[in-house]
Design a protein around this motif. Structure first.
Motif, PDB file in Angstrom:
ATOM      1  N   ALA A 142       2.396  52.961  23.160  1.00  0.00           N
ATOM      2  CA  ALA A 142       2.390  52.486  24.307  1.00  0.00           C
ATOM      3  C   ALA A 142       2.213  51.359  25.425  1.00  0.00           C
ATOM      4  N   LYS A 143       2.016  50.880  24.996  1.00  0.00           N
ATOM      5  CA  LYS A 143       1.757  49.500  25.865  1.00  0.00           C
ATOM      6  C   LYS A 143       2.737  48.348  25.802  1.00  0.00           C
ATOM      7  N   VAL A 144       4.075  48.358  24.572  1.00  0.00           N
ATOM      8  CA  VAL A 144       5.175  48.204  25.097  1.00  0.00           C
ATOM      9  C   VAL A 144       6.092  48.223  24.960  1.00  0.00           C
ATOM     10  N   GLN A 145       6.233  50.123  24.929  1.00  0.00           N
ATOM     11  CA  GLN A 145       7.316  50.658  24.567  1.00  0.00           C
ATOM     12  C   GLN A 145       6.994  52.095  26.031  1.00  0.00           C
ATOM     13  N   PRO A 146       8.114  52.819  26.080  1.00  0.00           N
ATOM     14  CA  PRO A 146       8.430  53.662  26.916  1.00  0.00           C
ATOM     15  C   PRO A 146       7.195  54.812  25.943  1.00  0.00           C
ATOM     16  N   ARG A 147       6.948  56.296  26.370  1.00  0.00           N
ATOM     17  CA  ARG A 147       5.835  57.180  25.769  1.00  0.00           C
ATOM     18  C   ARG A 147       6.432  57.824  24.448  1.00  0.00           C
ATOM     19  N   PRO A 148       8.107  58.416  25.401  1.00  0.00           N
ATOM     20  CA  PRO A 148       8.436  58.881  24.566  1.00  0.00           C
ATOM     21  C   PRO A 148       8.948  58.507  23.217  1.00  0.00           C
ATOM     22  N   LEU A 149       9.749  57.513  22.678  1.00  0.00           N
ATOM     23  CA  LEU A 149       9.178  56.100  22.249  1.00  0.00           C
ATOM     24  C   LEU A 149       8.044  56.135  21.334  1.00  0.00           C
ATOM     25  N   ALA A 150       7.176  55.733  21.696  1.00  0.00           N
ATOM     26  CA  ALA A 150       5.603  55.421  21.789  1.00  0.00           C
ATOM     27  C   ALA A 150       5.478  56.683  20.661  1.00  0.00           C
ATOM     28  N   ARG A 151       5.518  57.690  20.649  1.00  0.00           N
ATOM     29  CA  ARG A 151       4.860  58.995  20.508  1.00  0.00           C
ATOM     30  C   ARG A 151       5.801  59.151  19.299  1.00  0.00           C
ATOM     31  N   ASP A 152       7.403  58.913  19.000  1.00  0.00           N
ATOM     32  CA  ASP A 152       8.205  58.727  17.705  1.00  0.00           C
ATOM     33  C   ASP A 152       7.496  58.168  16.957  1.00  0.00           C
ATOM     34  N   ASN A 153       7.384  56.432  17.225  1.00  0.00           N
ATOM     35  CA  ASN A 153       7.214  55.179  16.555  1.00  0.00           C
ATOM     36  C   ASN A 153       5.070  55.400  15.722  1.00  0.00           C
ATOM     37  N   ALA A 154       4.803  56.585  16.620  1.00  0.00           N
ATOM     38  CA  ALA A 154       3.049  56.702  15.973  1.00  0.00           C
ATOM     39  C   ALA A 154       3.448  57.682  14.880  1.00  0.00           C
ATOM     40  N   LYS A 155       3.599  58.376  15.295  1.00  0.00           N
ATOM     41  CA  LYS A 155       4.196  59.376  14.024  1.00  0.00           C
ATOM     42  C   LYS A 155       5.255  59.124  12.526  1.00  0.00           C
ATOM     43  N   LEU A 156       6.190  58.030  13.058  1.00  0.00           N
ATOM     44  CA  LEU A 156       6.588  56.989  11.987  1.00  0.00           C
ATOM     45  C   LEU A 156       5.966  56.444  10.941  1.00  0.00           C
ATOM     46  N   LEU A 157       5.040  55.717  12.500  1.00  0.00           N
ATOM     47  CA  LEU A 157       3.897  54.506  11.457  1.00  0.00           C
ATOM     48  C   LEU A 157       2.558  55.591  10.498  1.00  0.00           C
ATOM     49  N   ILE A 180       1.415  46.843   0.305  1.00  0.00           N
ATOM     50  CA  ILE A 180       1.239  48.333   0.694  1.00  0.00           C
ATOM     51  C   ILE A 180       1.060  47.572   2.196  1.00  0.00           C
ATOM     52  N   ARG A 181       0.278  46.532   2.601  1.00  0.00           N
ATOM     53  CA  ARG A 181       0.364  45.839   3.818  1.00  0.00           C
ATOM     54  C   ARG A 181       1.411  44.944   4.395  1.00  0.00           C
ATOM     55  N   GLN A 182       1.383  44.465   3.208  1.00  0.00           N
ATOM     56  CA  GLN A 182       3.094  43.282   3.535  1.00  0.00           C
ATOM     57  C   GLN A 182       3.998  45.086   3.284  1.00  0.00           C
ATOM     58  N   ARG A 183       4.217  45.528   3.635  1.00  0.00           N
ATOM     59  CA  ARG A 183       5.628  46.572   3.676  1.00  0.00           C
ATOM     60  C   ARG A 183       5.159  47.407   5.681  1.00  0.00           C
ATOM     61  N   ILE A 184       3.555  48.365   5.064  1.00  0.00           N
ATOM     62  CA  ILE A 184       3.810  48.716   6.097  1.00  0.00           C
ATOM     63  C   ILE A 184       3.850  47.312   7.264  1.00  0.00           C
ATOM     64  N   SER A 185       3.129  46.489   7.237  1.00  0.00           N
ATOM     65  CA  SER A 185       3.656  45.047   8.233  1.00  0.00           C
ATOM     66  C   SER A 185       5.097  45.038   9.017  1.00  0.00           C
ATOM     67  N   ARG A 186       5.828  45.009   7.788  1.00  0.00           N
ATOM     68  CA  ARG A 186       6.942  45.103   8.162  1.00  0.00           C
ATOM     69  C   ARG A 186       7.464  45.983   8.715  1.00  0.00           C
ATOM     70  N   LEU A 187       7.223  47.221   8.537  1.00  0.00           N
ATOM     71  CA  LEU A 187       7.564  48.331   9.253  1.00  0.00           C
ATOM     72  C   LEU A 187       7.367  48.356  10.433  1.00  0.00           C
ATOM     73  N   ILE A 188       6.132  47.719  11.030  1.00  0.00           N
ATOM     74  CA  ILE A 188       5.547  47.699  12.617  1.00  0.00           C
ATOM     75  C   ILE A 188       6.436  46.834  13.195  1.00  0.00           C
ATOM     76  N   ALA A 189       6.629  45.480  12.199  1.00  0.00           N
ATOM     77  CA  ALA A 189       6.947  44.566  13.453  1.00  0.00           C
ATOM     78  C   ALA A 189       8.749  45.281  13.175  1.00  0.00           C
ATOM     79  N   LEU A 190       9.469  46.046  12.608  1.00  0.00           N
ATOM     80  CA  LEU A 190      10.662  46.865  12.815  1.00  0.00           C
ATOM     81  C   LEU A 190      10.472  47.827  13.992  1.00  0.00           C
ATOM     82  N   LEU A 191       9.968  48.416  13.710  1.00  0.00           N
ATOM     83  CA  LEU A 191       9.378  49.614  14.752  1.00  0.00           C
ATOM     84  C   LEU A 191       8.741  48.844  16.490  1.00  0.00           C
ATOM     85  N   LEU A 192       8.022  47.857  16.535  1.00  0.00           N
ATOM     86  CA  LEU A 192       8.520  47.239  17.598  1.00  0.00           C
ATOM     87  C   LEU A 192       9.806  46.596  18.650  1.00  0.00           C
ATOM     88  N   ASN A 193      10.766  46.551  17.667  1.00  0.00           N
ATOM     89  CA  ASN A 193      11.636  46.198  18.034  1.00  0.00           C
ATOM     90  C   ASN A 193      12.466  46.813  17.985  1.00  0.00           C
TER      91      ASN A 193
END
Length: 193
Positions: A142-157, A180-193
């Motif tokens: 939510a620091k960088v995304q609208p709240r609805p998107l932040a909520r969905d991305n939190a659930k995905l992560l 595993i950490r590397q895979r999830i880090s790539r996911l985080i990058a995708l979710l933030l973009n």
């Protein structure tokens, strides 16, 4: 007469015994008898501190949750001035570090999650875990995304973390936490973009 200040030490000892007993044979094997034998105390001592088996199991689960969230808080505070991506990656790191992936801890988490579908108290603790994790992740997004998107991305992560964690726990020594950490880090990058 018990020694003053012994209660926290004894409780921690008994919780570690529960974890070892679950590691040896699952939740059903963590009986007063097996825990008392492992800890080298009487079953009456366990009843004194925890009341019954459910109290002992609940205390063990709360202990694991407390440790996880304390580690998460410390990791996030260490990255206080960092980017959202770095803070999210630090949270992932905590879930896949040595303390959380210790074989006995992994088996204990698996046993709890499996049993939470059938036991109200464990289900409640599972909901606490999910709620707090989603809240922590949502706060960062939510620091960088609208709240609805932040909520969905939190659930995905969280789904990715839990899924990878489950696979890691089942694979045991064959898993690669760094990958595993590397895979999830790539996911985080995708979710933030």
């Amino acid at each position: 007469m018990p020694k003053v200040g012994m209660a926290p030490v004894r409780r921690a000892q008994l919780i570690e015994s529960v974890i070892r007993c679950i590691d040896d044979g699952g939740l059903s094997k963590a009986t007063f008898k097996s825990v008392s034998q492992d800890a080298g105390v009487s079953a009456g001592i366990i009843a004194h501190y925890f009341g019954n088996k459910q109290g002992l199991i609940d205390a063990t689960m709360r202990h694991l949750l407390k440790n996880l969230f304390a580690d998460l808080k410390m990791a996030v505070s260490a990255f206080d001035k960092s980017s959202v991506q770095e803070r999210l990656c630090a949270m992932v790191e905590v879930n896949f570090d040595g303390s959380q992936l210790r074989k006995a801890i992994g088996r204990t988490w698996l046993s709890f999650w499996a049993e939470s579908a059938f036991q109200h108290d464990l289900s409640r603790l599972q909901n606490v875990y999910v709620g707090r994790m989603q809240s922590l992740l949502r706060h960062e997004f939510a620091k960088v995304q609208p709240r609805p998107l932040a909520r969905d991305n939190a659930k995905l992560l969280l789904s990715a973390i839990d899924g990878e964690w489950l696979r890691t726990s089942l694979e045991g020594d064959r898993s690669d936490p760094a990958a595993i950490r590397q895979r999830i880090s790539r996911l985080i990058a995708l979710l933030l973009n």
